[in-house]
Scaffold this motif. Structure first.
Motif, PDB file in Angstrom:
ATOM      1  N   ALA A  82       0.703  -1.092  -0.012  1.00 15.07           N
ATOM      2  CA  ALA A  82      -0.266   0.103   0.070  1.00 15.07           C
ATOM      3  C   ALA A  82       1.303   1.033  -0.235  1.00 15.07           C
ATOM      4  N   TYR A  83       0.450   2.562  -0.959  1.00 14.88           N
ATOM      5  CA  TYR A  83       1.433   3.661  -0.847  1.00 14.88           C
ATOM      6  C   TYR A  83       0.797   4.269  -0.079  1.00 14.88           C
ATOM      7  N   GLU A  84      -0.084   4.230   0.269  1.00 17.83           N
ATOM      8  CA  GLU A  84      -0.691   5.398   1.665  1.00 17.83           C
ATOM      9  C   GLU A  84      -0.451   4.533   3.111  1.00 17.83           C
ATOM     10  N   ALA A  85      -0.014   6.033   3.965  1.00 15.92           N
ATOM     11  CA  ALA A  85       0.056   5.492   5.486  1.00 15.92           C
ATOM     12  C   ALA A  85      -1.524   4.957   5.487  1.00 15.92           C
ATOM     13  N   SER A  86      -2.254   5.579   5.754  1.00 15.66           N
ATOM     14  CA  SER A  86      -3.465   4.893   6.022  1.00 15.66           C
ATOM     15  C   SER A  86      -4.120   3.558   5.701  1.00 15.66           C
ATOM     16  N   GLN A  87      -3.596   3.169   4.849  1.00 12.77           N
ATOM     17  CA  GLN A  87      -3.544   1.956   3.669  1.00 12.77           C
ATOM     18  C   GLN A  87      -2.966   0.471   3.988  1.00 12.77           C
ATOM     19  N   LYS A  88      -1.669   0.815   5.177  1.00 10.09           N
ATOM     20  CA  LYS A  88      -0.979   0.407   4.800  1.00 10.09           C
ATOM     21  C   LYS A  88      -0.883  -1.513   6.046  1.00 10.09           C
ATOM     22  N   TYR A  89      -2.073  -1.049   6.604  1.00 13.61           N
ATOM     23  CA  TYR A  89      -3.026  -1.868   7.224  1.00 13.61           C
ATOM     24  C   TYR A  89      -3.410  -3.347   6.388  1.00 13.61           C
ATOM     25  N   LYS A  90      -3.331  -3.153   5.161  1.00 13.84           N
ATOM     26  CA  LYS A  90      -3.735  -4.148   4.509  1.00 13.84           C
ATOM     27  C   LYS A  90      -2.957  -4.987   3.565  1.00 13.84           C
ATOM     28  N   GLU A  91      -1.401  -5.158   3.984  1.00 20.33           N
ATOM     29  CA  GLU A  91      -0.611  -5.713   3.116  1.00 20.33           C
ATOM     30  C   GLU A  91      -0.024  -6.860   3.912  1.00 20.33           C
ATOM     31  N   GLY A  92      -0.012  -7.898   3.135  1.00 19.07           N
ATOM     32  CA  GLY A  92      -0.133  -8.837   3.360  1.00 19.07           C
ATOM     33  C   GLY A  92      -1.645  -9.988   3.421  1.00 19.07           C
ATOM     34  N   LYS A  93      -2.587  -8.828   3.546  1.00 16.61           N
ATOM     35  CA  LYS A  93      -3.849  -9.734   3.519  1.00 16.61           C
ATOM     36  C   LYS A  93      -4.807  -9.617   2.104  1.00 16.61           C
ATOM     37  N   PHE A  94      -5.746 -10.417   2.819  1.00 19.52           N
ATOM     38  CA  PHE A  94      -6.567 -11.479   1.818  1.00 19.52           C
ATOM     39  C   PHE A  94      -7.713 -10.585   1.525  1.00 19.52           C
ATOM     40  N   ILE A  95      -8.188 -10.108  -0.456  1.00 20.35           N
ATOM     41  CA  ILE A  95      -9.718 -10.123  -0.338  1.00 20.35           C
ATOM     42  C   ILE A  95     -10.400 -11.319  -1.472  1.00 20.35           C
ATOM     43  N   LEU A  96     -11.522 -12.234   0.149  1.00 25.94           N
ATOM     44  CA  LEU A  96     -12.125 -12.695  -1.087  1.00 25.94           C
ATOM     45  C   LEU A  96     -13.758 -12.352  -1.296  1.00 25.94           C
ATOM     46  N   GLU A  97     -13.666 -12.719  -2.552  1.00 29.42           N
ATOM     47  CA  GLU A  97     -14.744 -12.140  -2.726  1.00 29.42           C
ATOM     48  C   GLU A  97     -16.300 -12.827  -2.571  1.00 29.42           C
ATOM     49  N   LYS A  98     -17.130 -11.875  -2.127  1.00 27.25           N
ATOM     50  CA  LYS A  98     -18.069 -12.431  -1.446  1.00 27.25           C
ATOM     51  C   LYS A  98     -19.272 -13.749  -3.050  1.00 27.25           C
ATOM     52  N   ALA A  99     -19.252 -13.441  -4.051  1.00 22.75           N
ATOM     53  CA  ALA A  99     -19.594 -13.640  -4.936  1.00 22.75           C
ATOM     54  C   ALA A  99     -18.658 -15.610  -5.290  1.00 22.75           C
ATOM     55  N   LYS A 100     -17.746 -15.696  -5.160  1.00 26.41           N
ATOM     56  CA  LYS A 100     -16.308 -16.553  -5.210  1.00 26.41           C
ATOM     57  C   LYS A 100     -16.884 -17.548  -4.108  1.00 26.41           C
ATOM     58  N   ILE A 101     -16.831 -17.246  -2.911  1.00 30.64           N
ATOM     59  CA  ILE A 101     -16.768 -17.760  -2.275  1.00 30.64           C
ATOM     60  C   ILE A 101     -17.992 -18.494  -1.720  1.00 30.64           C
ATOM     61  N   VAL A 102     -18.230 -20.360  -0.572  1.00 33.32           N
ATOM     62  CA  VAL A 102     -19.003 -20.303  -0.160  1.00 33.32           C
ATOM     63  C   VAL A 102     -18.923 -20.775   1.362  1.00 33.32           C
ATOM     64  N   LYS A 103     -19.945 -21.281   2.261  1.00 36.59           N
ATOM     65  CA  LYS A 103     -19.815 -21.151   3.846  1.00 36.59           C
ATOM     66  C   LYS A 103     -20.257 -22.412   4.022  1.00 36.59           C
ATOM     67  N   GLU A 104     -18.958 -23.100   4.747  1.00 33.69           N
ATOM     68  CA  GLU A 104     -19.243 -24.798   4.483  1.00 33.69           C
ATOM     69  C   GLU A 104     -18.859 -24.898   6.580  1.00 33.69           C
ATOM     70  N   ASN A 105     -19.800 -25.812   7.249  1.00 37.07           N
ATOM     71  CA  ASN A 105     -19.502 -25.879   8.393  1.00 37.07           C
ATOM     72  C   ASN A 105     -20.377 -25.312   8.874  1.00 37.07           C
ATOM     73  N   TRP A 106     -21.314 -24.423   8.819  1.00 39.52           N
ATOM     74  CA  TRP A 106     -21.453 -23.506   9.473  1.00 39.52           C
ATOM     75  C   TRP A 106     -22.848 -24.242  10.553  1.00 39.52           C
TER      76      TRP A 106
END
Length: 106
Positions: A82-106
């Motif tokens: 992330a190039y902006e200081a306020s966005q550095k917390y995202k580094e190394g994290k993942f976005i998984l799109e809700k439409a592409k994942i399903v819940k299991e074992n709930w």
């Protein structure tokens, strides 16, 4: 017979490969390419693609698409930088799109 309850899991919507667990969700308020996305601290059974710079809603980031390791469906992306200081917390994290994942074992 008692039911064994394990972690709540998110899986690839296409092949049901486990890709993350509910406890690793940091936020559910992100925007993916195809609608809502969840920010996860960890992901598993994925392949991380090539890094590239993208202008996202929150500014310029270096990201890499992440795909299911089994069926190769693109599920989201990983924040590499992330190039902006306020966005550095995202580094190394993942976005998984809700439409592409399903819940299991709930």
């Amino acid at each position: 017979m008692a039911e064994i309850v394990g972690p709540r899991i998110y899986s690839c919507h296409k092949c049901r490969n486990h890709v993350s667990v509910h406890d690793d969700i940091i936020s559910k308020t992100f925007q993916g390419r195809n609608g809502r996305g969840f920010l996860f601290s960890h992901a598993m059974n994925i392949v991380v693609g090539r890094k590239e710079d993208r202008h996202l809603l929150t500014g310029l980031h270096t990201v890499a698409d992440v795909s299911c390791a089994d069926c190769h469906e693109v599920l989201g992306w990983k924040y590499e930088r992330a190039y902006e200081a306020s966005q550095k917390y995202k580094e190394g994290k993942f976005i998984l799109e809700k439409a592409k994942i399903v819940k299991e074992n709930w």
